[in-house]
Write an enzyme that holds these catalytic residues in place. Structure first.
Site, mmCIF file in Angstrom:
data_model
loop_
_atom_site.group_PDB
_atom_site.id
_atom_site.type_symbol
_atom_site.label_atom_id
_atom_site.label_comp_id
_atom_site.label_asym_id
_atom_site.label_seq_id
_atom_site.Cartn_x
_atom_site.Cartn_y
_atom_site.Cartn_z
ATOM 1 N N HIS A 36 -4.889 -0.972 -5.442
ATOM 2 C CA HIS A 36 -5.429 0.132 -4.654
ATOM 3 C C HIS A 36 -6.178 1.063 -5.580
ATOM 4 C CE1 HIS A 36 -2.260 -1.499 -2.086
ATOM 5 N NE2 HIS A 36 -3.113 -1.210 -1.123
ATOM 6 N N ASP A 62 -2.463 -7.595 -5.553
ATOM 7 C CA ASP A 62 -2.880 -6.410 -4.822
ATOM 8 C C ASP A 62 -3.329 -5.297 -5.768
ATOM 9 O OD1 ASP A 62 -3.279 -5.057 -2.508
ATOM 10 O OD2 ASP A 62 -1.167 -4.880 -1.947
ATOM 11 N N HIS A 80 -8.342 -0.767 -0.650
ATOM 12 C CA HIS A 80 -7.423 -1.886 -0.928
ATOM 13 C C HIS A 80 -8.273 -3.016 -1.472
ATOM 14 C CE1 HIS A 80 -4.613 -0.435 2.283
ATOM 15 N NE2 HIS A 80 -5.714 -0.175 2.934
ATOM 16 N N GLN A 118 0.878 -11.004 -3.180
ATOM 17 C CA GLN A 118 -0.544 -10.632 -3.190
ATOM 18 C C GLN A 118 -0.922 -10.122 -4.570
ATOM 19 O OE1 GLN A 118 -0.182 -7.581 -0.067
ATOM 20 N NE2 GLN A 118 -1.825 -8.690 0.958
ATOM 21 N N CYS A 170 0.790 -1.238 0.000
ATOM 22 C CA CYS A 170 0.000 0.000 0.000
ATOM 23 C C CYS A 170 0.824 1.292 0.000
ATOM 24 C CB CYS A 170 -0.980 0.038 1.159
ATOM 25 S SG CYS A 170 -1.369 -1.536 1.893
ATOM 26 N N ARG A 176 6.120 -11.433 5.884
ATOM 27 C CA ARG A 176 5.585 -11.185 7.222
ATOM 28 C C ARG A 176 6.016 -12.318 8.127
ATOM 29 N NH1 ARG A 176 -0.632 -9.803 5.414
ATOM 30 N NH2 ARG A 176 -0.070 -8.102 4.013
ATOM 31 N N LYS A 227 -15.324 -3.452 5.251
ATOM 32 C CA LYS A 227 -14.833 -4.278 4.147
ATOM 33 C C LYS A 227 -15.819 -5.359 3.755
ATOM 34 C CE LYS A 227 -12.508 -7.586 7.146
ATOM 35 N NZ LYS A 227 -11.443 -8.558 7.272
HETATM 36 ZN ZN LIG Z 1 -3.249 -2.193 0.637
#
Ligand SMILES: [Zn+2]
Length: 423
Positions: free
Chosen positions: A170, A168, A300, A166, A119, A148, A254
């Site tokens: 945004h 991912d 996200h 991910q 992010c 992580r 979410k």
């Molecule tokens: Zn994010």
């Protein structure tokens, strides 16, 4: 206050069940080894995945499809570094509330973090220059690899790892654009998941606990607007969902989408998450039609979630029988004996030239052994080359699980494969 990162999956009920269940033929760890997809080495470290050539092929095919679909749907692809200065994570807040999960190190007296999330990087790209309302929505997408720390006791095959990628993205948009964005995002999600054979899922909408407003970032109005946008989009799609009151993380409501696999198990993959925290911490704004600066809405979203985890779910869902478009090897070319190897080579080369993922078995094993091998490797098609086939310039085609489907030309087999490839 819930201090979880937005895309950390809650400890899966399924993972725990998996731990207890015996290793079956359908377990992705067994299939992964048997089909040569991936491994994890003690020397490299727990929870760090080595993708073997066949696993890499499947992974890349998923990514190619994913990227193509994202471009068609108005996303822009970005690529960001694996490490960043501590300062970035101080601004984002991760250093305060996520430190125990981060790999932190220092060099030349300066602290760095191996990214646990993508992010802040996407935010920096957005903030690289002033943005006008005319550019919005802006959608940045990346297969972002993150690290992580997870306690070693919780690690499990590909389902829970320490390094993962991910899918991912945004979305930066105005408050007015939010509902449409969510609606088209839900349509998009459905199409992507369907391509992998997932058509059944359950949807959860996590909202805040109105009794404890002090637990959350963002104004009353922001929460109201965001929760409404999510709920309205679901209603417009006539999707049944569970409202999970008080289950929202502190920075925004979410939607989570749990896919149901062939064995009836539920897996949370897709997350669509508002973020009132990062948008404020990084002071992300755009210039409106009135010439003034306005606060942006930041969302996200990950559709597949962690690729490693999705790959495990998919592998178990299809028991290693990947659909033809994803199969690492689509055709095994099998000469009946060494006499026919030359013709088999010709067939193999022709298949490769036509873009088919072909493998030639020119070993001295018997043909029945070669067929058995191709069957256990779950290769969708076998092209058998013997005397008759060589003379007729054809191949005897067997389909995995079905057996003999007849004498075809290479061209006909290629056609069959391309037809099956279509969604
Ligand atoms: Zn994010």
């Amino acid at each position: 206050m819930k201090r979880r990162g937005h895309s950390v999956n809650p400890v899966d009920k399924n993972v725990l069940e998996n731990k207890e269940r015996e290793l079956s033929d359908a377990d992705h760890r067994i299939l992964g080894q048997h089909l040569g997809l991936f491994s994890i080495s003690e020397d490299v470290g727990a929870g760090l995945v080595l993708w073997h050539p066949k696993g890499t092929t499947v992974r890349n095919l998923i990514r190619d499809f994913w990227e193509e679909e994202h471009l068609k749907n108005g996303y822009q692809l970005v690529c960001t570094p694996h490490i960043a200065r501590e300062e970035l994570w101080r601004i984002s807040g991760h250093l305060d509330y996520y430190r125990e999960n981060m790999y932190v190190f220092s060099k030349d007296g300066e602290g760095y973090v191996v990214k646990p999330m993508n992010c802040p990087f996407h935010v920096q790209i957005f903030k690289a220059r002033p943005r006008s309302y005319k550019e919005l929505p802006i959608r940045y997408a990346e297969w972002g690899t993150v690290y992580r720390y997870e306690r070693s006791g919780t690690l499990h095959g590909l389902l829970r790892v320490r390094g993962f990628t991910q899918d991912d993205a945004h979305i930066f948009c105005t408050a007015e654009q939010v509902e449409n964005e969510i609606l088209s995002l839900l349509d998009f999600t459905e199409r992507v998941l369907e391509k992998f054979g997932f058509t059944e899922y359950r949807v959860n909408l996590s909202t805040r606990d109105p009794q404890q407003p002090e637990k959350y970032m963002g104004s009353e109005q922001e929460w109201h607007h965001a929760q409404n946008a999510l709920a309205n989009a679901l209603k417009k799609k006539k999707t049944t969902y569970n409202e999970m009151l008080g289950e929202a993380v502190f920075y925004g409501p979410k939607i989570d989408l749990n896919i149901v696999d062939a064995a009836g198990r539920e897996w949370q993959c897709t997350t669509i998450q508002f973020d009132f925290n990062l948008s404020k911490r990084f002071n992300i704004t755009y210039v409106g039609a009135d010439g003034k600066e306005h606060e942006i809405v930041m969302i996200h979203r990950a559709l597949l979630g962690a690729i490693e985890r999705f790959f495990a779910i998919l592998t178990e869902h299809c028991r290693g029988n990947f659909p033809v478009w994803l199969a690492p090897t689509q055709v095994a070319v099998l000469p009946v004996s060494t006499v026919f190897v030359r013709y088999a080579e010709e067939v193999h080369r022709e298949l490769l030239a036509q873009g088919v993922r072909s493998e030639l078995d020119n070993s001295t094993s018997t043909i029945s052994y070669k067929i058995r091998q191709a069957e256990t490797q779950k290769i969708p098609y076998m092209a058998i080359c013997g005397k008759n086939e060589t003379e007729l310039k054809k191949i005897a085609v067997r389909k995995h699980g079905l057996g003999n489907i007849g004498l075809l030309t290479v061209q006909e087999l290629v056609h069959n494969i391309k037809q099956e490839d279509k969604p």
